[in-house]
Design a protein around this motif. Structure first.
Motif, PDB file in Angstrom:
ATOM      1  N   LEU A  12       1.119  -1.349  -0.362  1.00  0.00           N
ATOM      2  CA  LEU A  12       0.249  -0.366  -0.204  1.00  0.00           C
ATOM      3  C   LEU A  12       1.053   1.803  -0.339  1.00  0.00           C
ATOM      4  O   LEU A  12       0.318   1.758  -0.541  1.00  0.00           O
ATOM      5  N   ILE A  13       2.132   1.377   0.626  1.00  0.00           N
ATOM      6  CA  ILE A  13       2.929   2.276   0.468  1.00  0.00           C
ATOM      7  C   ILE A  13       3.233   2.522  -0.740  1.00  0.00           C
ATOM      8  O   ILE A  13       3.597   3.434  -0.980  1.00  0.00           O
ATOM      9  N   PHE A  14       3.741   1.460  -1.470  1.00  0.00           N
ATOM     10  CA  PHE A  14       4.385   1.290  -2.698  1.00  0.00           C
ATOM     11  C   PHE A  14       3.546   2.569  -3.780  1.00  0.00           C
ATOM     12  O   PHE A  14       3.578   3.366  -4.687  1.00  0.00           O
ATOM     13  N   ILE A  15       1.901   1.470  -3.209  1.00  0.00           N
ATOM     14  CA  ILE A  15       1.359   2.107  -4.759  1.00  0.00           C
ATOM     15  C   ILE A  15       0.728   3.486  -3.842  1.00  0.00           C
ATOM     16  O   ILE A  15       0.305   4.418  -5.360  1.00  0.00           O
ATOM     17  N   SER A  16       0.717   3.942  -2.654  1.00  0.00           N
ATOM     18  CA  SER A  16       0.443   5.417  -2.484  1.00  0.00           C
ATOM     19  C   SER A  16       1.218   6.669  -3.234  1.00  0.00           C
ATOM     20  O   SER A  16       1.095   7.377  -3.406  1.00  0.00           O
ATOM     21  N   ILE A  20       1.029   9.558  -5.047  1.00  0.00           N
ATOM     22  CA  ILE A  20       0.762  10.500  -4.861  1.00  0.00           C
ATOM     23  C   ILE A  20       2.452  11.777  -5.525  1.00  0.00           C
ATOM     24  O   ILE A  20       2.301  12.436  -5.416  1.00  0.00           O
ATOM     25  N   PHE A  21       3.083  11.049  -5.866  1.00  0.00           N
ATOM     26  CA  PHE A  21       5.189  11.413  -6.487  1.00  0.00           C
ATOM     27  C   PHE A  21       4.730  10.602  -7.607  1.00  0.00           C
ATOM     28  O   PHE A  21       5.679   9.545  -7.539  1.00  0.00           O
ATOM     29  N   PRO A  22       4.102  11.051  -8.584  1.00  0.00           N
ATOM     30  CA  PRO A  22       4.049   9.480  -9.658  1.00  0.00           C
ATOM     31  C   PRO A  22       5.488  10.190 -10.474  1.00  0.00           C
ATOM     32  O   PRO A  22       6.066   9.300 -11.306  1.00  0.00           O
ATOM     33  N   ALA A  23       6.181  11.681 -10.679  1.00  0.00           N
ATOM     34  CA  ALA A  23       7.240  11.435 -11.121  1.00  0.00           C
ATOM     35  C   ALA A  23       8.543  11.390 -10.890  1.00  0.00           C
ATOM     36  O   ALA A  23       9.295  10.819 -11.084  1.00  0.00           O
ATOM     37  N   HIS A  24       8.517  10.786  -9.660  1.00  0.00           N
ATOM     38  CA  HIS A  24       9.641  10.135  -9.090  1.00  0.00           C
ATOM     39  C   HIS A  24       9.479   8.330  -8.169  1.00  0.00           C
ATOM     40  O   HIS A  24      10.492   8.088  -8.210  1.00  0.00           O
ATOM     41  N   SER A  67      20.414   3.807   9.011  1.00  0.00           N
ATOM     42  CA  SER A  67      20.334   2.881   8.564  1.00  0.00           C
ATOM     43  C   SER A  67      19.126   3.509   6.975  1.00  0.00           C
ATOM     44  O   SER A  67      18.601   2.653   6.944  1.00  0.00           O
ATOM     45  N   PHE A  68      18.959   4.564   7.400  1.00  0.00           N
ATOM     46  CA  PHE A  68      17.496   4.976   5.666  1.00  0.00           C
ATOM     47  C   PHE A  68      18.339   5.483   4.547  1.00  0.00           C
ATOM     48  O   PHE A  68      17.578   4.791   3.901  1.00  0.00           O
ATOM     49  N   VAL A  69      20.031   4.669   4.850  1.00  0.00           N
ATOM     50  CA  VAL A  69      20.339   4.617   3.376  1.00  0.00           C
ATOM     51  C   VAL A  69      20.626   3.378   3.145  1.00  0.00           C
ATOM     52  O   VAL A  69      20.537   2.972   2.289  1.00  0.00           O
ATOM     53  N   ILE A  70      20.662   2.420   4.348  1.00  0.00           N
ATOM     54  CA  ILE A  70      21.433   1.417   3.936  1.00  0.00           C
ATOM     55  C   ILE A  70      20.190   1.173   3.133  1.00  0.00           C
ATOM     56  O   ILE A  70      19.005   0.245   2.843  1.00  0.00           O
ATOM     57  N   SER A  71      18.355   1.501   3.878  1.00  0.00           N
ATOM     58  CA  SER A  71      16.839   0.971   3.780  1.00  0.00           C
ATOM     59  C   SER A  71      16.757   1.433   2.202  1.00  0.00           C
ATOM     60  O   SER A  71      16.590   1.076   1.496  1.00  0.00           O
ATOM     61  N   ALA A  72      17.390   2.538   1.860  1.00  0.00           N
ATOM     62  CA  ALA A  72      17.293   2.899   0.052  1.00  0.00           C
ATOM     63  C   ALA A  72      18.405   2.396  -0.361  1.00  0.00           C
ATOM     64  O   ALA A  72      17.160   1.969  -1.475  1.00  0.00           O
ATOM     65  N   TYR A  85      11.890  -1.184 -14.964  1.00  0.00           N
ATOM     66  CA  TYR A  85      11.102  -0.192 -16.264  1.00  0.00           C
ATOM     67  C   TYR A  85       9.694  -1.097 -15.650  1.00  0.00           C
ATOM     68  O   TYR A  85       8.479  -0.207 -15.435  1.00  0.00           O
ATOM     69  N   ARG A  86       9.195  -1.034 -14.163  1.00  0.00           N
ATOM     70  CA  ARG A  86       8.333  -2.072 -13.332  1.00  0.00           C
ATOM     71  C   ARG A  86       7.834  -1.434 -12.120  1.00  0.00           C
ATOM     72  O   ARG A  86       6.913  -0.949 -11.943  1.00  0.00           O
ATOM     73  N   PHE A  87       9.296  -0.914 -11.880  1.00  0.00           N
ATOM     74  CA  PHE A  87       9.134  -0.742 -10.298  1.00  0.00           C
ATOM     75  C   PHE A  87      10.452   0.297  -9.572  1.00  0.00           C
ATOM     76  O   PHE A  87      11.621  -0.230  -9.569  1.00  0.00           O
ATOM     77  N   GLY A  88      10.377   1.781  -9.719  1.00  0.00           N
ATOM     78  CA  GLY A  88      11.557   2.170  -9.502  1.00  0.00           C
ATOM     79  C   GLY A  88      11.977   3.018  -8.501  1.00  0.00           C
ATOM     80  O   GLY A  88      10.481   3.779  -8.724  1.00  0.00           O
ATOM     81  N   PHE A  89      12.917   4.032  -8.789  1.00  0.00           N
ATOM     82  CA  PHE A  89      12.497   5.749  -8.079  1.00  0.00           C
ATOM     83  C   PHE A  89      13.674   5.978  -9.071  1.00  0.00           C
ATOM     84  O   PHE A  89      14.290   6.069  -9.771  1.00  0.00           O
ATOM     85  N   ALA A  90      13.308   7.597  -9.165  1.00  0.00           N
ATOM     86  CA  ALA A  90      13.448   8.730  -9.585  1.00  0.00           C
ATOM     87  C   ALA A  90      15.555   8.647  -9.101  1.00  0.00           C
ATOM     88  O   ALA A  90      15.671   9.025 -10.274  1.00  0.00           O
ATOM     89  N   SER A  91      15.743   8.957  -8.568  1.00  0.00           N
ATOM     90  CA  SER A  91      17.010   9.219  -7.588  1.00  0.00           C
ATOM     91  C   SER A  91      17.255   8.687  -6.423  1.00  0.00           C
ATOM     92  O   SER A  91      16.255   8.110  -6.219  1.00  0.00           O
ATOM     93  N   PHE A  92      18.691   8.447  -5.688  1.00  0.00           N
ATOM     94  CA  PHE A  92      18.906   7.812  -4.817  1.00  0.00           C
ATOM     95  C   PHE A  92      18.384   8.399  -3.602  1.00  0.00           C
ATOM     96  O   PHE A  92      17.615   7.911  -2.580  1.00  0.00           O
ATOM     97  N   GLY A  93      17.822  10.102  -3.832  1.00  0.00           N
ATOM     98  CA  GLY A  93      16.845  10.753  -2.710  1.00  0.00           C
ATOM     99  C   GLY A  93      15.200  10.316  -2.467  1.00  0.00           C
ATOM    100  O   GLY A  93      14.906  10.362  -0.931  1.00  0.00           O
ATOM    101  N   THR A  94      14.958   9.874  -3.594  1.00  0.00           N
ATOM    102  CA  THR A  94      14.092   9.358  -3.257  1.00  0.00           C
ATOM    103  C   THR A  94      13.486   8.156  -2.811  1.00  0.00           C
ATOM    104  O   THR A  94      12.501   8.029  -1.873  1.00  0.00           O
ATOM    105  N   ALA A  95      14.644   7.337  -2.767  1.00  0.00           N
ATOM    106  CA  ALA A  95      14.553   5.795  -2.217  1.00  0.00           C
ATOM    107  C   ALA A  95      14.578   6.269  -0.787  1.00  0.00           C
ATOM    108  O   ALA A  95      14.035   4.983  -0.028  1.00  0.00           O
ATOM    109  N   ILE A  96      15.383   7.185  -0.821  1.00  0.00           N
ATOM    110  CA  ILE A  96      16.030   7.387   0.467  1.00  0.00           C
ATOM    111  C   ILE A  96      13.932   8.112   1.630  1.00  0.00           C
ATOM    112  O   ILE A  96      14.046   7.690   2.787  1.00  0.00           O
ATOM    113  N   LEU A  97      13.904   8.907   1.042  1.00  0.00           N
ATOM    114  CA  LEU A  97      12.256   9.670   1.177  1.00  0.00           C
ATOM    115  C   LEU A  97      11.297   8.540   1.161  1.00  0.00           C
ATOM    116  O   LEU A  97      10.717   8.418   2.596  1.00  0.00           O
ATOM    117  N   VAL A  98      11.642   7.678   0.311  1.00  0.00           N
ATOM    118  CA  VAL A  98      10.052   6.526   0.775  1.00  0.00           C
ATOM    119  C   VAL A  98      11.185   5.136   1.554  1.00  0.00           C
ATOM    120  O   VAL A  98       9.800   4.675   2.395  1.00  0.00           O
TER     121      VAL A  98
END
Length: 120
Positions: A12-16, A20-24, A67-72, A85-98
């Motif tokens: 649900l977090i991934f889908i939400s 919310i952030f379709p470009a990222h 630990s947030f960097v490890i989670s990212a 191409y099916r599941f991704g993030f725009a940048s590593f910063g976006t992965a840290i935010l997620v």
């Protein structure tokens, strides 16, 4: 929180976040989100403890924020396994935010789960 509840929460977090952030954050469909949640849970079980142990000095130096960097990194590895191409993030910063959002949501859900079953 049980394993299945955690997988559903992460799905649900991934889908939400993809709404919310379709470009990222990009998730192709719900099945990809479920697959990514399962792969993330496997990586968190097998790889994350090793990385956490290896980065313990850096984690202590940053008061646990590394630990947030490890989670990212686990999220980026999940993206590589599933396919960017099916599941991704725009940048590593976006992965840290997620990773931060996932940690906050998991804490809230876990606290709610614990409060539901404790005696008052």
């Amino acid at each position: 929180m049980t394993y299945l509840q955690r997988v559903v929460a992460n799905t649900l977090i991934f889908i939400s976040l993809s709404v919310i952030f379709p470009a990222h954050v990009f998730v192709a469909n719900i099945w990809v989100a479920i697959l990514a949640s399962f792969i993330l849970s496997i990586l968190n079980t097998l790889v994350k403890p090793i990385l956490t142990l290896l980065s313990l000095p850096l984690n202590l130096l940053t008061f646990g924020l590394f630990s947030f960097v490890i989670s990212a990194g686990m999220l980026q590895l999940t993206s590589s396994i599933v396919g960017s191409y099916r599941f991704g993030f725009a940048s590593f910063g976006t992965a840290i935010l997620v990773a931060v959002v996932m940690a906050v949501v998991n804490v809230i859900v876990s606290e709610h789960y614990l409060d539901k079953y404790t005696d008052r």
